[in-house]
Design a protein around this motif. Sequence first.
Motif, PDB file in Angstrom:
ATOM      1  N   GLU A   1       4.156 -25.910 -23.779  1.00  0.00           N
ATOM      2  CA  GLU A   1       3.783 -25.685 -22.386  1.00  0.00           C
ATOM      3  C   GLU A   1       2.716 -24.603 -22.285  1.00  0.00           C
ATOM      4  O   GLU A   1       1.813 -24.691 -21.475  1.00  0.00           O
TER       5      GLU A   1
ATOM      6  N   THR B   1      20.292 -42.450 -32.268  1.00  0.00           N
ATOM      7  CA  THR B   1      20.661 -43.385 -31.216  1.00  0.00           C
ATOM      8  C   THR B   1      20.520 -42.733 -29.854  1.00  0.00           C
ATOM      9  O   THR B   1      20.455 -41.511 -29.740  1.00  0.00           O
TER      10      THR B   1
ATOM     11  N   GLN C   1      22.816 -43.351 -27.475  1.00  0.00           N
ATOM     12  CA  GLN C   1      24.089 -43.621 -26.810  1.00  0.00           C
ATOM     13  C   GLN C   1      24.831 -42.390 -26.347  1.00  0.00           C
ATOM     14  O   GLN C   1      25.877 -42.484 -25.712  1.00  0.00           O
ATOM     15  N   GLU C   2      24.337 -41.206 -26.711  1.00  0.00           N
ATOM     16  CA  GLU C   2      25.077 -39.998 -26.329  1.00  0.00           C
ATOM     17  C   GLU C   2      24.138 -38.999 -25.707  1.00  0.00           C
ATOM     18  O   GLU C   2      22.970 -38.927 -26.077  1.00  0.00           O
TER      19      GLU C   2
ATOM     20  N   ARG D   1       3.204 -34.738 -22.096  1.00  0.00           N
ATOM     21  CA  ARG D   1       3.748 -33.891 -21.039  1.00  0.00           C
ATOM     22  C   ARG D   1       3.647 -34.579 -19.677  1.00  0.00           C
ATOM     23  O   ARG D   1       2.597 -35.045 -19.273  1.00  0.00           O
ATOM     24  N   ASN D   2       4.764 -34.633 -18.959  1.00  0.00           N
ATOM     25  CA  ASN D   2       4.822 -35.199 -17.593  1.00  0.00           C
ATOM     26  C   ASN D   2       4.124 -36.541 -17.477  1.00  0.00           C
ATOM     27  O   ASN D   2       3.342 -36.782 -16.569  1.00  0.00           O
TER      28      ASN D   2
ATOM     29  N   SER E   1       3.463 -40.453 -16.795  1.00  0.00           N
ATOM     30  CA  SER E   1       3.957 -41.690 -16.207  1.00  0.00           C
ATOM     31  C   SER E   1       2.932 -42.765 -16.458  1.00  0.00           C
ATOM     32  O   SER E   1       1.737 -42.521 -16.440  1.00  0.00           O
TER      33      SER E   1
ATOM     34  N   SER F   1       7.979 -39.339 -21.253  1.00  0.00           N
ATOM     35  CA  SER F   1       7.527 -37.940 -21.258  1.00  0.00           C
ATOM     36  C   SER F   1       8.075 -37.121 -22.405  1.00  0.00           C
ATOM     37  O   SER F   1       9.026 -37.505 -23.062  1.00  0.00           O
TER      38      SER F   1
ATOM     39  N   PHE G   1       7.399 -32.821 -24.375  1.00  0.00           N
ATOM     40  CA  PHE G   1       6.982 -31.433 -24.224  1.00  0.00           C
ATOM     41  C   PHE G   1       5.640 -31.113 -24.880  1.00  0.00           C
ATOM     42  O   PHE G   1       5.278 -29.937 -24.999  1.00  0.00           O
TER      43      PHE G   1
ATOM     44  N   ALA H   1      18.142 -45.632 -23.214  1.00  0.00           N
ATOM     45  CA  ALA H   1      19.098 -45.377 -22.145  1.00  0.00           C
ATOM     46  C   ALA H   1      18.798 -44.110 -21.366  1.00  0.00           C
ATOM     47  O   ALA H   1      19.282 -43.927 -20.259  1.00  0.00           O
ATOM     48  N   ASN H   2      18.036 -43.209 -21.968  1.00  0.00           N
ATOM     49  CA  ASN H   2      17.627 -41.987 -21.245  1.00  0.00           C
ATOM     50  C   ASN H   2      18.797 -41.188 -20.676  1.00  0.00           C
ATOM     51  O   ASN H   2      18.732 -40.673 -19.580  1.00  0.00           O
ATOM     52  N   ILE H   3      19.847 -41.092 -21.445  1.00  0.00           N
ATOM     53  CA  ILE H   3      20.978 -40.269 -21.011  1.00  0.00           C
ATOM     54  C   ILE H   3      20.547 -38.797 -21.058  1.00  0.00           C
ATOM     55  O   ILE H   3      19.813 -38.396 -21.950  1.00  0.00           O
TER      56      ILE H   3
ATOM     57  N   ASP I   1      20.075 -34.921 -21.671  1.00  0.00           N
ATOM     58  CA  ASP I   1      18.691 -34.675 -21.318  1.00  0.00           C
ATOM     59  C   ASP I   1      17.795 -35.697 -22.017  1.00  0.00           C
ATOM     60  O   ASP I   1      17.753 -35.733 -23.235  1.00  0.00           O
TER      61      ASP I   1
ATOM     62  N   ASN J   1      14.890 -36.028 -22.793  1.00  0.00           N
ATOM     63  CA  ASN J   1      13.918 -35.599 -23.799  1.00  0.00           C
ATOM     64  C   ASN J   1      14.554 -35.410 -25.165  1.00  0.00           C
ATOM     65  O   ASN J   1      13.868 -35.350 -26.174  1.00  0.00           O
TER      66      ASN J   1
END
Lengths: 493, 1011
Positions: free
Chosen positions: A84, A272, A274-275, A297-298, A300, A306, A308, A368-370, A372, A374
């Motif tokens: 950052e 994975t 999954q968690e 970074r950020n 779309s 996304s 860091f 799945a983007n669980i 956090d 990232n």
Amino acid sequence: MIRKDNNISYMKNILFVLVSSIILLACSDDFVNVDSFDEGSENFFNTEEDYQSALSAAYDLLQSTYLNVMLGEIASDNTLAGGESATDSPGIQEIDDMVHFNVNQQLRDIWGWMYGGIYRTNYILEFQDKIDFAGKDVILAEARFLRAYYYFELVKWFGDVPLTVDKRIDFGEQNTIDRAPRSEVYAQMEQDLLVAVATLPTIPADVGRATKGAAQALLGKVYLYQDKFAEAAPVLEEVINSGTYDLLTDYSTMFENDNENNIESVFEVQYTDQEGAGFGCLQCSEGNVAVGFNGIRNYSGPLFDSGFSFNIPTQEVYDAFEPNDIRRETAILDINLWAATNTGVSFVEGFEHTGFYNRKYIARQGDANIGDANLTNPNNYRSIRFADVLLMAAEALNRGGISDDRAQTYLNRVRNRATLLNVDATGEALTQAIYQERRVELVGEGHRFFDLVRTGRAAQEIDGFQTGKHELFPIPLIEIELTGNRWTQNPGY
Amino acid sequence: MKHVFTILFLVCFSSVLSSQSITISGTVKDQALNEPLPGVNVFLKNTSNGTSTDFDGNYTISDIQKGDVLVFSYISFITKEITVGEQTNIQVLLQEDVSALDEVIVIGYGTQSKKELTGAVSIVRAETIEALNPTRVEQALQGQVAGVNITSESGSPGSGSNIRIRGISTNGDNRPLILVDGNPIEDLSVLNPGDIESINVLKDATAGIYGVRAANGVILITTKTGRKNSELKFAYDAFGGFQETSRRIPVLNATEYALLTNEAFAAGGQANPFPDVSRLDSGTDWQEQVFQRAPIINQNLTITGGTEKSTFSFGSSLLTQDGIVGGNGANFTRYTTRFNFNSDLLENLKLTANVLYTGSSERNLNEGGIGSVLFNSLNNAPTFSVRDQNGAFTLAEGLGNEVINPLAQLGNNFNTTKVNRISGKFGLNYGFWENFTVESSIQFNYSEGSNRTLTPTSFFGSGKVFNNPGRPALFENKDIFNDYTFDNFLTYDKRFGEDHNLKALFGMSVLINKGQFSGTTQGFFGTDVNFADVDMADAEETINGRILAGLSGKFDERLLSYFTRVQYDYKGKYLFSGVLRRDGSTKFGPNNRFGYFPSASVGWIASDENFLADNKIINFLKFRGSYGIIGNDRIRPNGFRGVLDGEGTYVFNDNLNFGRAVGVLPNNAIAWEEQKTLDIGLDMRLFNNKVDITADYFQKRTDGLLLQPPVSGILGASAPGTQPPFINSGIVDNTGFEFAIGYSTDFSEDVSFGINYNVTFLNNEVQTVNDGVGFLQGGAFGVGQDFPSRMEAGKPIGYFFGLETNGLFQNQGEVAGHATQANVGPGDLRFVDQNGDGLIDSDDRIDIGNPIPDVTMGFNLSFAYKNFDFGAYTFASVGNDIIRNYERNQPLVNRSVYTIDRWTGEGTSTTTPRVTTGATSNTLFSDFFVEDGSFVRIQNAQIGYTLPDTVMDKLGADKLRVYVSANNIYTFTKYRGYDPSASSGDAIGGGIDQGFYPVPRTYLLGVNFKF
């Protein structure tokens, strides 16, 4: 009246006896000796399942090597730290600029996580004789493979490190243990890998487990790092000639999530989505943390997700590819070009923005983007690829003066896959060609810094690199303090 | 003739006699409760002409002459004498003799009169508790008891408070032992303050009767029982009102924000993000949007009664409280029911039974950290409107990965916590052989706590950590706790001759504490789901909680204790008490499973001595001292075992594979924390018992603090879920002085006045931290920075460790002439080069403050005039520091108003650095972020009016009082943040403000109705 009195005193007596016996009926001291519902470490390993689950726990620390991979690129001339801002993760910024010193969170993590893996492999091997069952030797061989893998990382990063074999270090022992010379640790690795080679199957029982080929490849690498060319070449060539592995024809699919554990993958660290995961325990994440750190970074837009913006490829490495090299567009993402040729792309420039991203290992959509998100990307890390084996074999054959012919063959196999023309150099020129090929084939995979150091080229390629100091990283000061302040630090720190 | 005169005389005389003989009647009532008193003795002074009041308090006495003195006497009430005048109906109010030193204090397995107490014990009674209108019990303790400091974790409804008795004794768990009617309780939010009869705080070695659980102090709470021979009495107490925030933090409006951000970008060499500032006005005031007025209503009904042999008390309450942030979305509702029953089954056999049920439901907001609703209100840009043209909430683009639109966050919140709890006691007390009593009781607690967290599909902006692009998800877990305590003890109480009093106690106690953590079950849903009533059974896919083989989530802890206490006094003047307790606990290693905890105390009632017997000023003077060795057992169980509850998860065949790994590394020698505690004190009453003084000097040394020291990585402690072992190795001292003075008087029958002041001076110092490194770190500041808090020898626990500033660099020349600071320019903070090595780095960090207050004070005032009463309670804390950590360091976030005074050129400021987006060291942890959190808070002010007796008699009721009250009226402080009284309660890492939800200001209207 008399009857009443008798009743009353009778009742009184009964009550007294009852009540005093309650008091005197003391519980024995054993009352507080309650077994835990969860098993303790000293009475484990009673069934085959116990060994299997301890082995899974030993594999777990492979996932934490994301940090080794990331920093192996950042420390080299391939990538910049990014992030950052200039103060984002000071430990990483310092390693990038070669101003790191003995207080560094990332180095402390690497030290601790690799020794965490060794502790868990030694735990299994400490109890290796407790019970017998069919298939035990495979489990123990996998544990040995992992132990060698973790020690290899420690030796690469820190040089001489404490060596323990088949026994955990108990609390208190850390004050008497010394740093063992690298050569001893290497010797143990070789021993462990030879057992693994002899015992592990060619096809693993579960996808993700260590195999004979993986052990051979790692053994070859271990020999190569010690410049033991004569030992490295034959074991690497066994992998090449085994027929189990081959180069993937379509290079662009090599690092995609729908092509994991493919034919080019000799050993792959599994992840994975999954968690969930959090910053409080990065080593606990089942996802590939480096992928999130490397991400745009950020962002779309299509395809990617996304991150860091760490581990930023330089213009120099982008230019290191030959024209027509199809590998470049798989390895490095030119974000401005991407934005121009796709709709809806927006992103933010992070620190040290160069316009490039480590495309092999940045976040993609579709998982799945669980939370956090990232930290939970499922991209597996291709630890040892067949292309790497070919190039290592070529290097061993060439530098060991064994066979420039075969070296050329293997080198050109890799080049042809990248639609590049053959190289027919020999001797020193061939060596340089192999080095160059290693760089562009393996960019972003964490090998560059160590390749430079072990071949003596680091000072000329890396800004700020001081010979005689930066070949090794400093042992974290606190680790020296916590073992009784007896160890000498690596030179220069 | 003589006969005629005699007869005439006799006739005259007798008629005089008969005309002067009158009958007096009336009612005798309890002055405080306005309830009739049955059984009061009414007699003509110095005669045997007497009667007693009936069940309704009425009496009639005849053959009285005008000018006679009638005496009204009743046990534990002050005797009243009234001269008969013209009235034949005399109403009498008797005052309870509570100020007498026979006041009874609960000291553990028994009681003692205040007069004979040799320890430092304070008591808060029901009247004081009621006057403070607390929703939680802890609020009733703040400022009432010297040596007790309460900090709130948050002002949100249902949130917890931290009680600290005489300082911070450990880096671990500082919570005192709290027993309600002998039943251990951890979460005081389940207790309705209206049920409490008294709170007794054992502060010194007197707590030693509880042995290994006593080191943090002991609080004994008793609940209301009935009174014998009284008719059914009802008491209905209710209050309602609204809450508002007690503070807003001034932040920049849109124009100021744009100007300063432009300046910052320019200084960092980047283009202005707001080229046209003129079109902005004040923008969005996010705090205004987020804070709201929230209602609170509390109702409490108590019914008491008693027959000749038994008493009972029933209580029920309902509290509902919305939040000043989040309104109904942060609601806390609590329902309690209690029933106490005491009965004399036989002449010597007494039965005690009580049961208490609580059901509570709380809606949780994300609070108190990076990403909390208040954090977002402070940091979100005022240039964003709340909603965009389409009506959707605006996205906080460009503000980093954590800051999001706080209203979107509030709208997206569906998390609840429910607690169902029942506890009870059943006991028998039997007296035999005149001097012996044996008592046996069983206490139990059962509680279920469940959490539900719903994460809908959401998008708050690119890269936000709160985004959930995946399926809506439901997370549930349920924890069950139950514990049983068996107490059995034998008491012997005898007076030998006239002078020797002996009381001996011998007993044993068993505590079984069990529980089950179910782990979290996750369920994923398709896109359409109504969050109000979503059920896990409807999920598309569920992943069960981490039910790993053998990882049961269950625990079973036992405590086995034997104890004895001997109390002896000679002539009631020389007092002695000695206690010995043997405790054994499941938690300790096999080498140290059992321990002995002795303590002793002595007292001397100097005012009973001859030289003070006739003293006009000193009515009562007692000197006392105590010393004891007690322990703290609040460590996790199985600290000596390497339980395989670490994390060992890998992926095979693309699926999670759960392995087994060690959690906390084992240490067989683990034992309790041991505390040696000394107390020297005096109690004094002066000027006709009008002035009450208590003073104590104390010294506590806690040894063997259980630390999980950082250990060498080669021990494998950095692996997932694995932790360093617990070792007993630290020492901390708490030394201090407490002083309390109270004055109460009746100026006349209509006017009474009372005033109370208490002050505690506290010094906390760590002696040793034997963990190989010499210090422990904790807390968090900023992102990716070093730990700001430390525990280190020679300093208070949890002191702040950072750089010291010395003004700003005003020009380049000053920069050049100073030690090298990374990324520095004119207008930046100048740090002191502590070690003189010419370089500012982490070696220049020093002690820059600590969160423990040096002095705490309470000041309480009460005043009554006829039917009006007035009370005010104030609390002050001096010397506690706070770290201001709610400002996110990111180029586009909003800033506090103090940044308007930033440096913009030479000489423009000496305190506030310049704004820039470039790298500077201004964001490193330094005393620029440490503020003085000293405060004086007016906790409560109340005016009440009690309707006159005449109105009451017409209604047929006993007492009706209406009042207006305000809580947390105003806090005087220099601290810029929301609430200087807030803290996480951590010993290391406390006092760091990440946006504490402030304690609200509450305006209430209430009624006390007794009938």
